[in-house]
Design a protein around this motif. Structure first.
Motif, PDB file in Angstrom:
ATOM      1  N   PRO A   1      -5.674  12.143  27.908  1.00 27.84           N
ATOM      2  CA  PRO A   1      -5.763  13.450  28.571  1.00 27.84           C
ATOM      3  C   PRO A   1      -5.126  13.415  29.963  1.00 27.84           C
ATOM      4  N   THR A   2      -4.744  14.581  30.443  1.00 30.60           N
ATOM      5  CA  THR A   2      -4.234  14.681  31.813  1.00 30.60           C
ATOM      6  C   THR A   2      -5.321  14.276  32.802  1.00 30.60           C
ATOM      7  N   LYS A   3      -6.582  14.638  32.484  1.00 26.12           N
ATOM      8  CA  LYS A   3      -7.719  14.353  33.380  1.00 26.12           C
ATOM      9  C   LYS A   3      -8.986  14.417  32.545  1.00 26.12           C
ATOM     10  N   VAL A   4      -9.978  13.654  32.949  1.00 26.48           N
ATOM     11  CA  VAL A   4     -11.307  13.807  32.357  1.00 26.48           C
ATOM     12  C   VAL A   4     -12.196  14.501  33.388  1.00 26.48           C
ATOM     13  N   ASN A   5     -12.958  15.471  32.944  1.00 24.27           N
ATOM     14  CA  ASN A   5     -13.905  16.175  33.823  1.00 24.27           C
ATOM     15  C   ASN A   5     -15.325  15.781  33.459  1.00 24.27           C
TER      16      ASN A   5
ATOM     17  N   HIS B   1     -28.219   3.991  35.409  1.00 27.06           N
ATOM     18  CA  HIS B   1     -27.085   3.113  35.118  1.00 27.06           C
ATOM     19  C   HIS B   1     -26.755   3.162  33.628  1.00 27.06           C
ATOM     20  N   LEU B   2     -27.767   3.151  32.791  1.00 24.25           N
ATOM     21  CA  LEU B   2     -27.549   3.267  31.340  1.00 24.25           C
ATOM     22  C   LEU B   2     -26.819   4.572  31.019  1.00 24.25           C
ATOM     23  N   CYS B   3     -27.275   5.632  31.639  1.00 23.07           N
ATOM     24  CA  CYS B   3     -26.689   6.957  31.389  1.00 23.07           C
ATOM     25  C   CYS B   3     -25.221   6.971  31.804  1.00 23.07           C
ATOM     26  N   MET B   4     -24.922   6.487  33.010  1.00 21.81           N
ATOM     27  CA  MET B   4     -23.532   6.557  33.476  1.00 21.81           C
ATOM     28  C   MET B   4     -22.652   5.530  32.778  1.00 21.81           C
ATOM     29  N   ASP B   5     -23.223   4.409  32.374  1.00 21.72           N
ATOM     30  CA  ASP B   5     -22.431   3.469  31.566  1.00 21.72           C
ATOM     31  C   ASP B   5     -22.003   4.154  30.270  1.00 21.72           C
ATOM     32  N   ALA B   6     -22.893   4.942  29.697  1.00 24.36           N
ATOM     33  CA  ALA B   6     -22.554   5.671  28.467  1.00 24.36           C
ATOM     34  C   ALA B   6     -21.508   6.750  28.746  1.00 24.36           C
ATOM     35  N   VAL B   7     -21.667   7.463  29.851  1.00 29.68           N
ATOM     36  CA  VAL B   7     -20.666   8.469  30.226  1.00 29.68           C
ATOM     37  C   VAL B   7     -19.291   7.810  30.377  1.00 29.68           C
ATOM     38  N   VAL B   8     -19.281   6.640  30.991  1.00 34.70           N
ATOM     39  CA  VAL B   8     -18.013   5.914  31.177  1.00 34.70           C
ATOM     40  C   VAL B   8     -17.432   5.457  29.841  1.00 34.70           C
TER      41      VAL B   8
ATOM     42  N   ASN C   1     -26.053  20.597  41.379  1.00 33.92           N
ATOM     43  CA  ASN C   1     -24.901  20.461  40.472  1.00 33.92           C
ATOM     44  C   ASN C   1     -24.058  19.271  40.909  1.00 33.92           C
ATOM     45  N   LEU C   2     -23.706  18.447  39.939  1.00 37.86           N
ATOM     46  CA  LEU C   2     -22.844  17.278  40.173  1.00 37.86           C
ATOM     47  C   LEU C   2     -21.589  17.435  39.334  1.00 37.86           C
ATOM     48  N   ALA C   3     -20.442  17.125  39.903  1.00 33.89           N
ATOM     49  CA  ALA C   3     -19.222  17.203  39.102  1.00 33.89           C
ATOM     50  C   ALA C   3     -18.119  16.351  39.703  1.00 33.89           C
ATOM     51  N   ALA C   4     -17.386  15.659  38.829  1.00 35.50           N
ATOM     52  CA  ALA C   4     -16.150  14.966  39.193  1.00 35.50           C
ATOM     53  C   ALA C   4     -15.061  15.580  38.317  1.00 35.50           C
ATOM     54  N   LEU C   5     -14.250  16.425  38.909  1.00 38.76           N
ATOM     55  CA  LEU C   5     -13.227  17.144  38.155  1.00 38.76           C
ATOM     56  C   LEU C   5     -11.858  16.574  38.525  1.00 38.76           C
ATOM     57  N   GLY C   6     -11.326  16.963  39.681  1.00 38.05           N
ATOM     58  CA  GLY C   6     -10.098  16.331  40.168  1.00 38.05           C
ATOM     59  C   GLY C   6      -8.838  16.768  39.461  1.00 38.05           C
TER      60      GLY C   6
ATOM     61  N   ALA D   1     -13.047   6.034  48.854  1.00 35.74           N
ATOM     62  CA  ALA D   1     -12.021   5.721  49.860  1.00 35.74           C
ATOM     63  C   ALA D   1     -10.676   5.419  49.198  1.00 35.74           C
ATOM     64  N   GLU D   2     -10.710   4.610  48.163  1.00 39.19           N
ATOM     65  CA  GLU D   2      -9.465   4.215  47.492  1.00 39.19           C
ATOM     66  C   GLU D   2      -8.964   5.365  46.624  1.00 39.19           C
ATOM     67  N   HIS D   3      -7.665   5.522  46.567  1.00 39.50           N
ATOM     68  CA  HIS D   3      -7.096   6.583  45.734  1.00 39.50           C
ATOM     69  C   HIS D   3      -7.121   6.149  44.272  1.00 39.50           C
ATOM     70  N   LEU D   4      -8.141   6.605  43.552  1.00 40.92           N
ATOM     71  CA  LEU D   4      -8.266   6.369  42.107  1.00 40.92           C
ATOM     72  C   LEU D   4      -8.477   7.730  41.477  1.00 40.92           C
ATOM     73  N   SER D   5      -8.065   7.866  40.241  1.00 38.97           N
ATOM     74  CA  SER D   5      -8.114   9.181  39.611  1.00 38.97           C
ATOM     75  C   SER D   5      -9.412   9.425  38.848  1.00 38.97           C
ATOM     76  N   GLU D   6      -9.784   8.485  37.995  1.00 39.09           N
ATOM     77  CA  GLU D   6     -10.915   8.710  37.093  1.00 39.09           C
ATOM     78  C   GLU D   6     -12.118   7.855  37.498  1.00 39.09           C
ATOM     79  N   PHE D   7     -13.311   8.358  37.214  1.00 39.18           N
ATOM     80  CA  PHE D   7     -14.538   7.604  37.497  1.00 39.18           C
ATOM     81  C   PHE D   7     -14.499   6.245  36.814  1.00 39.18           C
ATOM     82  N   SER D   8     -13.951   6.210  35.591  1.00 37.65           N
ATOM     83  CA  SER D   8     -13.919   4.945  34.855  1.00 37.65           C
ATOM     84  C   SER D   8     -12.839   3.990  35.362  1.00 37.65           C
ATOM     85  N   ASP D   9     -12.094   4.384  36.390  1.00 32.11           N
ATOM     86  CA  ASP D   9     -11.209   3.424  37.068  1.00 32.11           C
ATOM     87  C   ASP D   9     -12.014   2.473  37.963  1.00 32.11           C
ATOM     88  N   LEU D  10     -13.245   2.849  38.292  1.00 32.51           N
ATOM     89  CA  LEU D  10     -14.106   1.960  39.071  1.00 32.51           C
ATOM     90  C   LEU D  10     -14.670   0.860  38.180  1.00 32.51           C
ATOM     91  N   GLY D  11     -14.903  -0.294  38.763  1.00 30.23           N
ATOM     92  CA  GLY D  11     -15.632  -1.349  38.056  1.00 30.23           C
ATOM     93  C   GLY D  11     -17.115  -1.032  38.036  1.00 30.23           C
TER      94      GLY D  11
END
Lengths: 150, 150
Positions: free
Chosen positions: B76-80, B57-64, A80-85, A42-52
């Motif tokens: 980077p301009t963006k992370v995919n 959660h472990l997996c995505m914490d590592a991705v983050v 397939n899962l992807a967060a590109l943006g 819902a919130e305008h955030l760019s990257e997945f790691s902007d989330l807590g």
């Protein structure tokens, strides 16, 4: 916070399947992919790691609920899962049921097409979508207040 | 369990940056993308939702952690992020630093190229990689025994 000019702030971005306080699920209108969903934060955030951490877990628990529902209802060859943006830098997860008969398989949906998908197979997925989307809405409504249970 | 014939069971799949009991991080050899990493789950599983909640959660914490390190070191301009696996159905996350000057931006890396990336810009990223990859290994070593802290 909404960002003026962002298409995912300005409108739903597709057919609304579920909407909660933190995210919504939409069905994307992508030709040849009858089960292409997007979980839009819902919130305008760019990257997945902007989330807590708690938000990330909530987000991925929801992505997993969508994936599991796709698997139960459609038995796809792969999800397939992807967060590109890159084009729309507003956090959204593509969650796509892929089939060995689809136009791009085994390539990503963003790669060139390899064949034309048979319309009767697409129609078969479309017929299953009502039940699928009822289940999706139900799963996400249950999980949306719960940060850790899948 | 290893699956005979699976390229991600049979070998590292790229330059090994970190290896722990549950996953490893490799740098992929993808021309034009000097900061293209893959987090490969050790066990041969196909879908992200095959993982249990703590593993997810472990997996995505590592991705983050990888995403944050890319942001800090490379801006980077963006992370995919993507888990596709249509060709190699062994759970792996693509984590790719994208730049507005790269060959495919803003298209996905799997779409057709839009230009040739300038070699000096690729070389600039390559020079930053030593520090980046030391940080990646350090972050993942710290986090790999910890299921919830980012």
């Amino acid at each position: 916070m909404k960002r003026p000019g962002c298409p995912l702030c300005d409108g739903p971005g597709g057919v609304l399947v579920f909407e909660g306080p933190q995210f919504r699920l939409i069905r994307a209108d992508e030709a040849g992919f009858p089960a292409f969903y997007r979980l839009v934060w819902a919130e305008h955030l760019s990257e997945f790691s902007d989330l807590g951490p708690a938000q990330r877990h909530l987000c991925m628990d929801a992505v997993v609920q969508v994936e599991q529902s796709l698997r139960v209802h459609l038995h796809p060859t792969k999800v397939n899962l992807a967060a590109l943006g890159n084009v729309v830098p507003h956090l959204h997860w593509h969650i796509i049921a892929r089939f060995d008969w689809d136009s791009h398989f085994p390539g990503p949906v963003w790669a060139p097409a390899q064949r034309e998908a048979a319309p009767d197979r697409i129609a078969w997925v479309e017929r299953l979508r009502t039940g699928l989307e009822e289940d999706l809405a139900s799963r996400l409504a249950k999980g949306s207040g719960n940060l850790t249970t899948p």
